[in-house]
Design a protein around this motif. Structure first.
Motif, PDB file in Angstrom:
ATOM      1  N   PHE A   1      -9.332  28.863  24.457  1.00 53.14           N
ATOM      2  CA  PHE A   1      -8.315  28.864  23.399  1.00 53.14           C
ATOM      3  C   PHE A   1      -6.933  28.783  24.025  1.00 53.14           C
ATOM      4  O   PHE A   1      -6.727  29.225  25.155  1.00 53.14           O
ATOM      5  N   ASN A   2      -5.993  28.222  23.265  1.00 52.50           N
ATOM      6  CA  ASN A   2      -4.605  28.120  23.721  1.00 52.50           C
ATOM      7  C   ASN A   2      -4.472  27.472  25.092  1.00 52.50           C
ATOM      8  O   ASN A   2      -3.736  27.934  25.958  1.00 52.50           O
ATOM      9  N   LYS A   3      -5.208  26.384  25.281  1.00 49.72           N
ATOM     10  CA  LYS A   3      -5.062  25.622  26.516  1.00 49.72           C
ATOM     11  C   LYS A   3      -4.206  24.395  26.209  1.00 49.72           C
ATOM     12  O   LYS A   3      -4.471  23.687  25.239  1.00 49.72           O
ATOM     13  N   PHE A   4      -3.205  24.172  27.032  1.00 47.44           N
ATOM     14  CA  PHE A   4      -2.300  23.051  26.794  1.00 47.44           C
ATOM     15  C   PHE A   4      -2.249  22.152  28.017  1.00 47.44           C
ATOM     16  O   PHE A   4      -2.380  22.621  29.147  1.00 47.44           O
ATOM     17  N   ASP A   5      -2.045  20.883  27.755  1.00 48.63           N
ATOM     18  CA  ASP A   5      -1.942  19.934  28.860  1.00 48.63           C
ATOM     19  C   ASP A   5      -1.086  18.767  28.381  1.00 48.63           C
ATOM     20  O   ASP A   5      -1.245  18.320  27.247  1.00 48.63           O
ATOM     21  N   PRO A   6      -0.166  18.305  29.238  1.00 51.68           N
ATOM     22  CA  PRO A   6       0.713  17.210  28.783  1.00 51.68           C
ATOM     23  C   PRO A   6      -0.042  15.943  28.413  1.00 51.68           C
ATOM     24  O   PRO A   6       0.462  15.141  27.637  1.00 51.68           O
ATOM     25  N   THR A   7      -1.244  15.763  28.932  1.00 50.23           N
ATOM     26  CA  THR A   7      -1.972  14.529  28.636  1.00 50.23           C
ATOM     27  C   THR A   7      -2.690  14.576  27.297  1.00 50.23           C
ATOM     28  O   THR A   7      -3.254  13.582  26.859  1.00 50.23           O
ATOM     29  N   SER A   8      -2.681  15.744  26.655  1.00 54.13           N
ATOM     30  CA  SER A   8      -3.465  15.909  25.437  1.00 54.13           C
ATOM     31  C   SER A   8      -2.557  15.947  24.213  1.00 54.13           C
ATOM     32  O   SER A   8      -1.607  16.721  24.170  1.00 54.13           O
ATOM     33  N   PRO A   9      -2.811  15.099  23.211  1.00 54.35           N
ATOM     34  CA  PRO A   9      -1.961  15.127  22.025  1.00 54.35           C
ATOM     35  C   PRO A   9      -2.122  16.425  21.252  1.00 54.35           C
ATOM     36  O   PRO A   9      -3.200  17.020  21.242  1.00 54.35           O
ATOM     37  N   PHE A  10      -1.051  16.846  20.613  1.00 49.93           N
ATOM     38  CA  PHE A  10      -1.029  18.107  19.876  1.00 49.93           C
ATOM     39  C   PHE A  10      -0.317  17.865  18.563  1.00 49.93           C
ATOM     40  O   PHE A  10       0.736  17.238  18.525  1.00 49.93           O
ATOM     41  N   GLY A  11      -0.884  18.369  17.475  1.00 49.83           N
ATOM     42  CA  GLY A  11      -0.240  18.195  16.182  1.00 49.83           C
ATOM     43  C   GLY A  11      -1.174  18.641  15.083  1.00 49.83           C
ATOM     44  O   GLY A  11      -2.306  19.038  15.352  1.00 49.83           O
ATOM     45  N   GLY A  12      -0.696  18.575  13.830  1.00 47.76           N
ATOM     46  CA  GLY A  12      -1.460  19.217  12.775  1.00 47.76           C
ATOM     47  C   GLY A  12      -1.984  18.308  11.684  1.00 47.76           C
ATOM     48  O   GLY A  12      -1.622  17.142  11.565  1.00 47.76           O
ATOM     49  N   TYR A  13      -2.876  18.902  10.877  1.00 46.73           N
ATOM     50  CA  TYR A  13      -3.330  18.359   9.601  1.00 46.73           C
ATOM     51  C   TYR A  13      -2.549  19.094   8.529  1.00 46.73           C
ATOM     52  O   TYR A  13      -2.000  20.171   8.757  1.00 46.73           O
ATOM     53  N   LYS A  14      -2.562  18.568   7.342  1.00 44.80           N
ATOM     54  CA  LYS A  14      -2.049  19.250   6.142  1.00 44.80           C
ATOM     55  C   LYS A  14      -0.669  19.862   6.377  1.00 44.80           C
ATOM     56  O   LYS A  14       0.208  19.221   6.957  1.00 44.80           O
ATOM     57  N   GLU A  15      -0.474  21.122   5.989  1.00 41.90           N
ATOM     58  CA  GLU A  15       0.868  21.708   6.058  1.00 41.90           C
ATOM     59  C   GLU A  15       1.270  22.111   7.475  1.00 41.90           C
ATOM     60  O   GLU A  15       2.287  22.766   7.676  1.00 41.90           O
ATOM     61  N   SER A  16       0.449  21.766   8.441  1.00 46.43           N
ATOM     62  CA  SER A  16       0.848  22.033   9.829  1.00 46.43           C
ATOM     63  C   SER A  16       1.693  20.905  10.403  1.00 46.43           C
ATOM     64  O   SER A  16       2.102  20.963  11.557  1.00 46.43           O
ATOM     65  N   GLY A  17       1.947  19.881   9.575  1.00 52.90           N
ATOM     66  CA  GLY A  17       2.885  18.859  10.004  1.00 52.90           C
ATOM     67  C   GLY A  17       2.265  17.503  10.228  1.00 52.90           C
ATOM     68  O   GLY A  17       1.093  17.290   9.937  1.00 52.90           O
ATOM     69  N   TYR A  18       3.088  16.560  10.731  1.00 51.65           N
ATOM     70  CA  TYR A  18       2.547  15.250  11.057  1.00 51.65           C
ATOM     71  C   TYR A  18       3.186  14.685  12.316  1.00 51.65           C
ATOM     72  O   TYR A  18       4.250  15.086  12.733  1.00 51.65           O
ATOM     73  N   GLY A  19       2.471  13.736  12.886  1.00 54.94           N
ATOM     74  CA  GLY A  19       2.883  13.198  14.180  1.00 54.94           C
ATOM     75  C   GLY A  19       2.212  13.982  15.286  1.00 54.94           C
ATOM     76  O   GLY A  19       1.687  15.079  15.059  1.00 54.94           O
ATOM     77  N   ARG A  20       2.184  13.384  16.460  1.00 54.84           N
ATOM     78  CA  ARG A  20       1.551  14.042  17.602  1.00 54.84           C
ATOM     79  C   ARG A  20       2.535  14.105  18.758  1.00 54.84           C
ATOM     80  O   ARG A  20       3.343  13.194  18.959  1.00 54.84           O
ATOM     81  N   GLU A  21       2.440  15.189  19.503  1.00 55.08           N
ATOM     82  CA  GLU A  21       3.246  15.332  20.714  1.00 55.08           C
ATOM     83  C   GLU A  21       2.306  15.487  21.892  1.00 55.08           C
ATOM     84  O   GLU A  21       1.273  16.133  21.781  1.00 55.08           O
TER      85      GLU A  21
END
Lengths: 310, 472
Positions: free
Chosen positions: B440-460
Motif C-alpha cells: 500500500f502507498n507505494k509510489f513511483d515516477p513511472t507509474s500513472p496516478f489519478g482518480g475515478y469519479k470525485e477523486s478527479g481526472y487526468g493522470r500524473e
C-alpha cells in the motif's frame, strides 16, 4: 492444536503447517529494513550493548578446535573485558560435543551455560540412533543446552512427521538440558518454509528455535529472525508456551546486534529481551560489542589490538 | 525496558530566513502583504512569507508567458539537462530539504528523508529523461507544449507535489506558476533557490505564495493555459466550475476514501503492516490513504488484535526524532476537522487508540481505529485526512467489491491475498485509479496516478503524465 499433537500424522501436520498464513517476502523484508533504521543512541545504546553482550552464545565450531582454544574461549566468556569489572559474562559457550568436557571444567561454578551442538551437526545426515547418542553424550559430559539440526532433506520432501519425531526424540534425550532447534533457514529457501519449520519445531518440543548452523550461507538475516519472532509470539498467544529465538551466523557488528534487539522489542515484545529468551550465536560480535562499550565509557575507540583475540 | 533515547536530526543544516519573497522571473520580490508559517509540532512561527495578490499573480503569469517563448523552443535535450541538474541538486541538498519539510509540515523525518525526498529527485530524473523523447511518447511525432501552467498544490507532500507538477510541465516545454499551500510554503521557496542554483532561465518557474485567494487568482488568470490542482474535492469542484467555458486544460487530483481489502488468505502479518502504512503514513494526510479497512469476517478478530498490538508500538512525537513514526497534524484547522469527524465516529462506532502521550504544544492526534463501522456511518463515507481508520467487515469477495466501490471517490484501493488469481479478479472490478496488491502507498515516477469519479481526472506520473502538459 492439542488434539493434533497427541498423535500427529504426516497428513495432520501438513494440513496444519500449510494452513498457517503465508508470508509476503517483499513486505517482510521492508518491515525488517524499516526496523533497521531505528536510531539507538546514548543511554539506549549502552543498555542495548550490555544486553547483547549478555545474550551472546560465544561459539567455536571448527574442526581445528583444541582444548587450549576452548579453555581460552571459556575464560573470555567468563570475563569478556578484563579491564572492566562491570562487564557482564556472556550467556553461554557453544562447542562441539568432543569439547564439552573441557568447557565444563573451565566453566564450573559459573552461571555461564554450556551449549553443545549435536545430532551430526551441521548436516544432520546420520541415523537417528547416532544423533540420540551424540546428544546423550554431550549432556552426560556437562552440556546444559543442546543445539540440534533438523533433517532439512526430510522437511523439504514434505516428511514433516519424520522431522517432528526426530525433534521429539532428541528433546527426550536432552533430559533437563534445554533444546535449541536449528532450522538452517538458508537451506529452507522460502519464508513460508521457515514459518512452517518454526511451528513444527515448537510443537515438537523445542525450547529455542535457531536460524542457522553458521556453515551455510545465508545464515541469520534480519527478516528471517523477524519471521521467527512472529512465530514465537503467536505460539505464546495460542498455547501459553514461550519459546526463545537464536539467530546465529553473520552477526558481526554491534550495529547489527542492535537492529536485532530493536526487532525483538517491537515484534515479539520486551518479554523476549532477556538471555533466557533471545541469544546471538556469534564469535566476532563479542569484540565489537566490547569495543563499542569501551567507546561509550571512555569516549574514544581503542582499536582491535586492545581486545583479546580469544 | 528498552527505551529509545531521543535521536533528533539536527535542524542546523537548514537556514530558515526571517522572511521570504515571491519568486517571479528568477528573482525574489516583495508581495502585497505577508503571512506567517508555523512549525505545527511546536506552534512556533518559522518565517514570514510574502502574500501574492492578483497583481503579483499577474506579474508571475507575465514572466512565465515571456519565458515560454524561449523555453518551448529549446531542444528537448537542453531542457532535459536543466532537469537533470535540478534533480542532482535536490539529491545533494536532500537532507536540508527533508529537515525543512519536517519542520514546516510536521511529518516525521524518517518519511521526509526516506520517502519524500528520494521520490522528488526520482520524479525530476524520470521526466528529465522524457524531455528529448516526447516524439516517442505516443502523442504524435512532435507534440507541442500547452503554454503557461498554473499549479496549485496541497500541504501534505509539499515538495513531492511540487515535483509531480513542475517536472513533467518543464520536460514538455511549458513554463509554470506554482502556488504552494499556505501552511507549507518553505520547501517550495528553497526549491526556487535551487532553480537559481541550476541557472534555470528566469520565468520558467515562478512561485507565488498565499492562501485560497491567491490560488483563485492564479486559476482564473486568463494568461494561464493549463490548470493543475491537487487538493480537496470541494476546491476541485470550484476550479472545474471556474475554468468551464475557457480553453484551459485541467487536471484534478482530489480526495479519496480508499478501501484496503484483507481476504482470509492474506499474508496477515504483512497485511497488518500494510494497514498501518496505509492509514498512518504521513499522519493519514494522504489522499490515497487506506482509510476504510475491509476485512473478511473469518479473520477479522485476528487481524484486529494484531493491528492493535502493532499500533501500540507506533511512536508519536517530535517530527525531527529519527525514531518517530507519527508526527504532527499540519494545522489547527485540520486538527479540528479530524477531531470533529472522530467525535461523530464515536457516536456511531467503537473508538480505540493505543495509550500514547501527546506533546502539550503543537497539533497532535493519536492513531485511532473505529470498529463496528458500517457503510451508513459518516466516518465510512467522508474523507477524514488524518490518522483515523474505519474498520468494516465482509463475508464474500462480491460483498467486498460492492462495499469498496460504494463511495463517491475512486482514487486507490488495496487487495491482500496470497492468491494471484483473486488479485487480478478483484483489481479488475475496483473502480479506483490505483490498486495495490499486497502492499500500500507505494509510489513511483513511472507509474500513472489519478482518480475515478470525485477523486478527479487526468493522470500524473509515467508516460500518461505527459499528456496533461502536451497539446494533444
Amino acid at each position: 492444536m492439542t488434539a493434533l499433537l497427541t498423535s500427529p500424522t504426516n497428513a495432520t501436520l501438513r494440513a496444519f503447517l500449510h494452513g498457517l498464513p503465508g508470508v509476503d517476502a517483499v513486505g517482510l523484508e521492508q518491515r525488517a529494513a524499516s526496523l533497521g533504521t531505528r536510531s539507538i543512541k546514548t543511554t539506549s545504546k549502552a543498555y542495548a550493548l550490555d544486553l547483547a553482550l549478555r545474550m551472546v552464545d560465544l561459539t567455536t565450531l571448527e574442526g581445528a578446535d583444541t582444548p587450549g582454544k576452548v579453555r581460552s574461549l571459556c575464560a573470555k566468556a567468563l570475563r569478556p573485558d578484563p579491564s572492566d569489572p562491570e562487564c557482564p559474562p556472556v550467556a553461554a559457550v557453544c562447542v562441539y560435543p568432543s569439547m564439552v568436557p573441557v568447557a565444563a571444567e573451565a566453566l564450573k561454578g559459573s552461571k555461564v551455560h554450556l551449549a553443545s551442538v549435536a545430532t551430526a551437526f551441521p548436516s544432520g545426515q546420520a541415523p537417528l540412533q547416532v544423533k540420540l547418542d551424540d546428544t546423550r553424550a554431550a549432556v552426560q559430559a556437562g552440556a546444559d543446552e543442546i543445539d540440534m539440526v533438523i533433517s532439512r532433506g526430510a522437511f523439504l520432501a514434505g516428511d514433516y512427521l519424520h522431522v517432528y519425531e526426530e525433534i521429539a526424540a532428541v528433546r527426550e534425550a536432552c533430559g533437563d538440558a534445554h533444546l535449541k532447534v536449528i532450522l538452517e533457514t538458508g537451506e529452507l529457501a522460502t519464508y513460508d518454509n521457515i514459518r512452517r519449520a518454526s511451528w513444527l519445531a515448537m510443537m515438537a518440543g523445542a525450547h529455542f528455535i535457531k536460524t542457522s548452523t553458521g556453515k551455510v550461507s545465508p545464515a541469520a538475516t534480519l527478516p528471517t529472525t523477524l519471521l521467527m519472532l512472529e512465530a514465537v509470539r503467536d505460539y505464546l498467544d495460542q498455547t501459553g508456551t514461550k519459546i526463545g529465538v537464536k539467530p546465529a551466523g553473520g552477526i558481526r557488528t554491534s550495529k547489527d546486534a542492535i537492529k536485532y534487539l530493536v526487532t525483538v522489542n517491537e515484534i515479539a515484545g520486551p518479554g523476549w529481551l532477556d538471555p533466557d529468551w533471545f541469544r546471538f550465536g556469534a564469535s566476532t560480535l563479542l569484540n565489537d560489542l566490547l569495543m563499542q562499550r569501551a567507546k561509550l565509557r571512555t569516549g574514544h575507540y581503542s582499536g582491535p589490538d586492545y581486545m583479546t583475540v580469544d | 525496558m528498552f527505551e529509545y533515547a531521543p535521536a533528533p536530526e539536527s535542524a542546523s543544516i537548514v537556514d530558515i530566513k526571517p522572511s521570504y519573497g515571491l519568486f517571479i522571473d528568477g528573482q525574489f520580490v516583495d508581495g502585497s502583504g505577508a503571512f506567517k508559517t508555523i512549525n505545527p509540532a511546536t506552534e512556533e512561527p518559522l518565517a514570514e512569507v510574502a502574500l501574492a495578490d492578483a497583481g503579483d499573480v499577474d506579474k508571475a503569469v507575465a514572466a512565465a508567458r515571456k519565458a515560454f517563448k524561449k523555453w518551448s523552443k529549446l531542444p528537448g535535450k537542453e531542457r532535459g539537462k536543466y532537469l537533470f541538474r535540478i534533480a542532482r541538486i535536490l539529491q545533494e541538498r536532500s537532507r536540508e530539504l527533508a529537515v525543512l519539510e519536517s519542520i514546516d509540515n510536521g511529518k516525521p523525518i524518517k518519511e521526509s528523508r526516506d520517502v519524500d525526498l528520494p521520490l522528488v529527485a526520482a520524479h525530476f530524473f524520470y521526466y528529465a529523461g522524457w524531455a528529448d523523447k516526447l516524439g516517442y511518447a505516443g502523442f504524435g511525432p512532435d507534440p507541442k507544449p500547452i503554454g503557461v501552467a498554473g499549479q496549485v498544490i496541497p500541504w501534505n507532500f509539499p515538495l513531492l507535489m511540487l515535483a509531480w507538477k513542475i517536472a513533467p510541465a518543464l520536460a514538455c516545454g511549458n513554463t509554470v506558476v506554482l502556488k504552494p499551500a499556505e501552511t507549507t510554503p518553505l520547501t517550495a521557496l528553497l526549491f526556487a533557490e535551487i532553480c537559481q542554483q541550476a541557472d534555470l532561465p528566469p520565468g520558467v518557474v515562478n512561485i507565488v505564495t498565499g492562501a485560497g485567494e491567491t490560488g483563485s487568482a492564479l486559476v482564473n488568470h486568463p494568461g494561464v493555459d493549463k490548470v493543475a490542482f491537487t487538493g480537496s474535492t470541494e476546491v476541485g469542484r470550484m476550479i472545474a466550475r471556474s475554468v468551464a467555458g475557457t480553453n484551459k486544460k485541467v487536471t484534478l487530483e482530489l480526495g479519496g476514501k480508499a478501501a484496503n481489502i484483507i481476504f482470509e488468505d492474506a499474508p496477515i502479518d504483512q497485511a497488518v503492516e500494510g494497514i498501518v502504512n496505509g492509514i498512518f503514513f504521513n499522519q493519514g494526510h494522504v489522499c490515497c490513504a487506506g482509510s476504510r479497512l475491509l476485512v473478511q469476517e473469518s479473520v477479522a478478530e485476528e487481524v484486529l488484535d494484531s493491528l492493535k498490538r502493532r499500533m501500540a508500538t507506533l511512536r508519536v512525537g517530535d517530527p525531527l526524532d529519527k525514531n518517530t513514526d507519527i508526527g504532527a497534524i499540519n494545522s489547527a484547522e485540520q486538527l479540528s476537522r479530524i477531531r470533529a469527524l472522530a467525535e461523530i465516529g464515536e457516536s456511531e462506532a467503537d473508538r480505540w487508540s493505543p495509550p500514547c502521550e501527546l506533546p502539550a504544544k503543537g497539533f497532535w492526534f493519536a492513531p485511532t481505529v473505529f470498529t463496528g463501522v458500517t457503510q451508513a456511518h459518516r466516518i465510512a463515507q467522508e474523507e477524514i485526512f488524518g490518522p483515523v481508520l474505519s474498520v468494516l467487515t465482509f463475508r464474500t469477495p462480491a460483498e467486498a467489491v460492492e462495499k469498496a466501490n460504494n463511495t463517491p471517490y475512486g482514487l486507490s484501493a488495496g487487495v491482500w491475498t496470497e492468491k494471484g488469481s483473486r488479485i487480478l479478479k478483484i483489481a479488475d472490478k475496483l473502480r479506483a485509479g490505483v490498486v495495490w496488491a499486497n502492499t500500500f502507498n507505494k509510489f513511483d515516477p513511472t507509474s500513472p496516478f489519478g482518480g475515478y469519479k470525485e477523486s478527479g481526472y487526468g493522470r500524473e506520473g509515467g508516460r500518461h503524465g505527459l499528456e496533461a502538459y502536451l497539446n494533444v
